[in-house]
Design a protein around this motif. Structure first.
Motif, short mmCIF file in Angstrom:
data_model
loop_
_atom_site.label_atom_id
_atom_site.label_comp_id
_atom_site.label_asym_id
_atom_site.label_seq_id
_atom_site.Cartn_x
_atom_site.Cartn_y
_atom_site.Cartn_z
N VAL A 120 1.97 0.56 2.75
CA VAL A 120 3.22 0.12 2.13
C VAL A 120 2.93 -0.59 0.81
CG1 VAL A 120 5.28 -1.32 2.44
CG2 VAL A 120 4.30 -0.10 4.40
N ARG A 121 1.93 -1.45 0.82
CA ARG A 121 1.57 -2.17 -0.41
C ARG A 121 1.09 -1.20 -1.49
NH1 ARG A 121 -2.60 -5.30 2.36
NH2 ARG A 121 -3.53 -5.50 0.29
N LYS A 122 0.25 -0.24 -1.10
CA LYS A 122 -0.27 0.71 -2.08
C LYS A 122 0.83 1.59 -2.65
CE LYS A 122 -4.10 2.85 -1.53
NZ LYS A 122 -5.20 3.70 -0.98
N ALA A 123 1.85 1.85 -1.84
CA ALA A 123 2.95 2.71 -2.29
C ALA A 123 3.95 1.97 -3.15
CB ALA A 123 3.67 3.31 -1.08
N SER A 124 3.79 0.66 -3.29
CA SER A 124 4.71 -0.15 -4.09
C SER A 124 4.02 -0.50 -5.40
CB SER A 124 5.09 -1.42 -3.33
OG SER A 124 6.03 -2.19 -4.06
N PRO A 125 4.30 0.21 -6.47
CA PRO A 125 3.60 -0.03 -7.74
C PRO A 125 3.75 -1.48 -8.19
CG PRO A 125 4.90 1.99 -7.84
CD PRO A 125 5.29 1.29 -6.58
N ASP A 126 2.66 -2.03 -8.69
CA ASP A 126 2.65 -3.40 -9.21
C ASP A 126 2.96 -4.43 -8.13
OD1 ASP A 126 2.26 -5.27 -11.25
OD2 ASP A 126 4.41 -5.37 -11.68
N TYR A 127 2.56 -4.13 -6.87
CA TYR A 127 2.72 -5.14 -5.82
C TYR A 127 1.82 -6.32 -6.16
CZ TYR A 127 2.37 -7.47 -1.30
OH TYR A 127 2.39 -8.42 -0.30
N PRO A 128 2.30 -7.57 -5.95
CA PRO A 128 3.53 -7.97 -5.26
C PRO A 128 4.74 -8.14 -6.18
CG PRO A 128 2.18 -9.89 -5.63
CD PRO A 128 1.40 -8.74 -6.17
N ARG A 129 4.56 -8.02 -7.52
CA ARG A 129 5.70 -8.26 -8.41
C ARG A 129 6.80 -7.23 -8.23
NH1 ARG A 129 5.48 -12.37 -11.33
NH2 ARG A 129 3.53 -13.48 -11.62
N SER A 130 6.43 -6.07 -7.68
CA SER A 130 7.44 -5.04 -7.41
C SER A 130 8.49 -5.53 -6.41
CB SER A 130 6.77 -3.79 -6.87
OG SER A 130 5.99 -4.09 -5.72
N LEU A 131 8.15 -6.54 -5.60
CA LEU A 131 9.12 -7.06 -4.64
C LEU A 131 10.30 -7.73 -5.34
CD1 LEU A 131 6.67 -8.62 -2.01
CD2 LEU A 131 7.87 -6.43 -1.88
N MET A 132 10.09 -8.18 -6.58
CA MET A 132 11.17 -8.84 -7.33
C MET A 132 12.31 -7.87 -7.60
SD MET A 132 10.42 -12.08 -8.15
CE MET A 132 11.42 -12.36 -9.61
N ARG A 133 11.99 -6.63 -7.93
CA ARG A 133 13.01 -5.66 -8.35
C ARG A 133 13.29 -4.60 -7.28
NH1 ARG A 133 8.28 -5.06 -11.16
NH2 ARG A 133 7.15 -3.09 -10.81
N LEU A 134 12.88 -4.85 -6.06
CA LEU A 134 13.06 -3.89 -4.97
C LEU A 134 14.53 -3.55 -4.79
CD1 LEU A 134 11.38 -2.48 -2.67
CD2 LEU A 134 12.10 -4.38 -1.21
N ASP A 135 14.86 -2.26 -4.81
CA ASP A 135 16.24 -1.85 -4.53
C ASP A 135 16.29 -1.14 -3.18
OD1 ASP A 135 15.33 0.80 -4.90
OD2 ASP A 135 16.00 0.87 -6.97
N ALA A 172 10.02 4.07 5.47
CA ALA A 172 9.65 5.38 6.01
C ALA A 172 8.13 5.55 6.03
CB ALA A 172 10.30 6.49 5.19
N ILE A 173 7.46 5.03 5.01
CA ILE A 173 5.99 5.09 4.97
C ILE A 173 5.40 4.31 6.14
CG2 ILE A 173 3.96 4.30 3.67
CD1 ILE A 173 5.58 5.00 1.11
N TYR A 174 5.97 3.13 6.40
CA TYR A 174 5.46 2.31 7.50
C TYR A 174 5.68 2.99 8.84
CZ TYR A 174 4.65 -1.77 10.46
OH TYR A 174 4.17 -2.64 11.41
N TRP A 175 6.87 3.57 9.06
CA TRP A 175 7.12 4.26 10.33
C TRP A 175 6.11 5.39 10.50
CZ3 TRP A 175 9.45 0.35 11.53
CH2 TRP A 175 10.68 -0.08 11.04
N SER A 176 5.82 6.09 9.40
CA SER A 176 4.86 7.19 9.47
C SER A 176 3.47 6.68 9.84
CB SER A 176 4.81 7.92 8.12
OG SER A 176 3.84 8.94 8.13
N GLU A 177 3.07 5.55 9.25
CA GLU A 177 1.77 4.96 9.57
C GLU A 177 1.71 4.58 11.05
OE1 GLU A 177 -1.12 4.19 7.53
OE2 GLU A 177 -0.11 5.81 6.45
N LEU A 178 2.78 4.00 11.56
CA LEU A 178 2.83 3.62 12.97
C LEU A 178 2.69 4.84 13.88
CD1 LEU A 178 5.68 0.92 13.05
CD2 LEU A 178 3.22 0.52 13.27
N ARG A 179 3.43 5.89 13.56
CA ARG A 179 3.36 7.10 14.39
C ARG A 179 1.96 7.72 14.35
NH1 ARG A 179 8.43 8.16 16.05
NH2 ARG A 179 10.16 7.55 14.68
N ASN A 180 1.38 7.76 13.16
CA ASN A 180 0.03 8.31 13.05
C ASN A 180 -0.98 7.51 13.87
OD1 ASN A 180 0.91 10.33 11.34
ND2 ASN A 180 0.37 9.23 9.47
#
Length: 625
Positions: free
Chosen positions: A415-430, A439-447
């Motif tokens: 999830v962190r790698k998929a969020s460009p410029d983490y952690p600052r990307s959390l500021m503008r998260l829509d 969805a990425i996290y659910w996929s990681e859990l299932r895998n």
């Protein structure tokens, strides 16, 4: 040509192909070389014949294989001085840089070589290795794929891709690569050993044992390390008699095998607990062994076990001395030479600066969320400082028939790698981006094998507590279980633990570093608690070992689960589960005990320098120093 052993003990592909066939070659920018570059006397300035170039390439390759990196570099430089576009020389310079730990320079030169001779699989493998060593996982995987398209039976593809998966905590995928390596090299021990290590990383100890058994059956004169790994695997499975038997077999023929000796000692201690005569015998044998000249890898194993023996004997002074020696040898491991030891703490500091009330007020507003449709429960995170009882909690909760704990897999990393410029990307998260990350996290859990529809899935990764801000932004409905333990006990226990060294665990190599790490992590956690609406249930280790039901029943209620008697016997569940990946495996496979509480007081003299760092946290958490 013989292999070359770069960082971490994994050889690069070195075979230097003959130069690309004659004719015009595309121009490639070669950093640091060109007309007039390189070294050498007047003799080097004359044009080199094709035979001279081939001779220098062979000479440079031989130097490289022998670890004489400067000599290999001089041979390549001599070629590039008169033929700046020679791809084999570029490749050789890149391999020298990789051997020196300069993966960035290596990537530039090997990429230049690959552009000139794109049909050589080994060049693409080495490019992938240079990218892997910089953490460029996706680029490395692409390079390995290019190599596989050229030669799908080239063993080094699977060797190095498997190592990448192992390094990035993807052991299941690593196992598949090493299985393919076994198919290609069935008469060599290395692939079986790598598969066994990867299976152990995944907690699949029975599978690890099977790989070792296969090696013993199929490989002529297998190295003693195969049996040493097998002995360790049986010790992890709790089959102590078998572990002792196999370790003894190794030691009869190779009495100085550190891995076998350590496993033999551990299994003896576990089988015959609290036997002072045995412990003294073990201490004497280990003391004799550490007198030899040992590699850092072997020495750290033996000092770790010697310290544990003295700890059980109650000789705190000798125990502390040997824990210190263990950590000193770990710090000197070659694979840590280029590790950024400040990276984790720098990341913590960045998060601390980001999550201020002012910045949170500026963050994009997002609607609340509830349980994901179709899932049995909201996401649950089990966090806490290492050695605070998270593995015991893991076994207790996983024993519940309606719960499933995923043990120390870096599932949030994706999830962190998929969020460009983490952690600052959390500021503008829509909202669209939040849904994508979820969805990425659910996929990681299932895998990872999570039964999201049928069970409450608990992601146990202790130091994910530093990413509580990410959890709050992406999973606002999540529930977090925080494991707590006396700060002094946590810090001491981390210092005494033979962790696999990585960017976070290197902070435990000194007592001061452990205390500072605790201070920084818990200061960040307190900031999160002050400024974010986290839904947290605390569990205290001291209370847990004193009265399991009284401490666990509120946790189950917090998760919406009823009490079940299965959770009251975590040791039985741990033995049945057989996949405990953490260093606490030997503790959680025995009945709950309280001897680890207040252990730091026996080491109070050694702890005195760091107690002021821990005092504010102890007071806030209600512990006494």
């Amino acid at each position: 040509m013989p292999g070359f052993n770069p960082q971490g003990g994994f050889r690069a592909t070195v075979g230097l192909p003959a130069s690309a066939a004659g004719g015009a070659r595309p121009g490639v920018s070669v950093p640091g070389f060109g007309q007039g570059a390189g070294s050498g006397g007047p003799a080097m300035q004359a044009a080199l014949s094709k035979e001279d170039i081939n001779r220098l390439l062979k000479l440079g390759g031989a130097h490289l294989a022998a670890g004489r990196l400067e000599h290999a570099a001089q041979a390549a430089a001599a070629i590039l001085k008169v033929e700046p576009q020679n791809p084999d020389a570029m490749h050789l310079i890149g391999l020298v840089a990789l051997g020196k730990g300069d993966a960035d320079k290596a990537e530039k030169f090997i990429a230049a070589a690959a552009a000139l001779m794109p049909r050589h699989a080994n060049v693409w493998v080495n490019l992938g290795n240079a990218q892997r060593d910089q953490g460029k996982t996706d680029e490395a995987l692409s390079a390995y794929l290019r190599a596989e398209a050229i030669n799908p039976n080239y063993p080094d593809i699977f060797l190095n891709r498997g190592q990448l998966y192992k390094d990035t905590a993807r052991p299941t995928e690593a196992i598949e690569q090493f299985k393919r390596l076994i198919e290609l090299l069935p008469d060599q021990a290395g692939p079986y050993m790598r598969a066994a290590y990867a299976a152990s990383d995944a907690g699949l100890f029975r599978e690890a044992a099977a790989f070792c058994e296969q090696a013993l059956e199929r490989v002529s004169n297998p190295p003693p390390q195969v049996k040493a790994i097998l002995a360790t695997t049986y010790e992890r499975l709790g089959d102590l008699d078998r572990a002792i038997e196999i370790a003894n077999e190794v030691l009869v023929a190779h009495p100085k095998n550190a891995g076998a000796l350590r496993t033999w000692s551990i299994a003896q201690r576990r089988k015959d607990k609290n036997n002072p005569a045995l412990l003294k015998e073990l201490a004497a044998r280990l003391e004799e062994a550490v007198k030899d000249t040992l590699s850092h890898t072997d020495a750290r194993l033996l000092y770790s076990e010697l310290a544990q023996v003295y700890e059980e004997l109650g000789d705190t002074k000798a125990a502390f001395v040997n824990f210190t020696k263990m950590n000193d040898r770990t710090s000197a491991l070659p694979e840590l030479k280029n590790l950024d030891r400040e990276a984790f703490l720098n990341n913590v500091e960045e998060l601390h600066k980001l999550f201020t009330r002012k910045n949170i007020a500026r963050m994009s507003a997002l609607p609340p969320l509830e349980k994901e449709p179709g899932h049995a429960n909201v996401p649950v995170f089990l966090v806490g400082f290492p050695r605070s009882g998270t593995t015991l909690l893991d076994q207790i909760l996983d024993a519940h028939p309606k719960a499933q704990v995923l043990e120390e897999l870096p599932l949030l990393n994706a999830v962190r790698k998929a969020s460009p410029d983490y952690p600052r990307s959390l500021m503008r998260l829509d909202e669209a981006e939040r849904l994508r990350l979820r969805a990425i996290y659910w996929s990681e859990l299932r895998n990872a094998g999570a039964d999201l529809e049928g069970k409450t899935v608990v992601n146990k990764m202790p130091l994910d507590m530093v990413h509580a801000g990410l959890i709050a932004r992406v999973f606002p409905e999540a529930k977090t279980i925080l494991a707590l333990r006396h700060p002094a006990d946590c810090v001491l226990s981390c210092f005494m633990q033979d962790f696999v060294p990585n960017g976070g665990m290197v902070n435990f190599l000194t007592l001061k570093g452990s205390a500072v790490f605790y201070d920084r992590v818990f200061s960040l956690w307190q900031t999160y608690r002050d400024v974010l609406p986290l839904n947290v249930q605390e569990v205290r280790y001291e209370n847990l070992v004193a009265d399991l039901r009284a401490e666990i029943e509120p946790v189950l209620q917090f998760l919406g689960l009823d009490w079940h008697e299965a959770v009251s016997d975590p040791s039985a569940h741990a033995l049945q589960r057989g996949t405990i990946r953490t260093p606490s495996y030997s503790q959680v496979t025995q009945p709950i005990y309280s001897k680890a509480t207040e252990r730091w007081r026996r080491y109070e003299e050694q702890m005195k320098p760091v107690l002021p760092v821990l005092a504010p946290h102890a007071e806030r958490l209600g512990y006494v120093l």
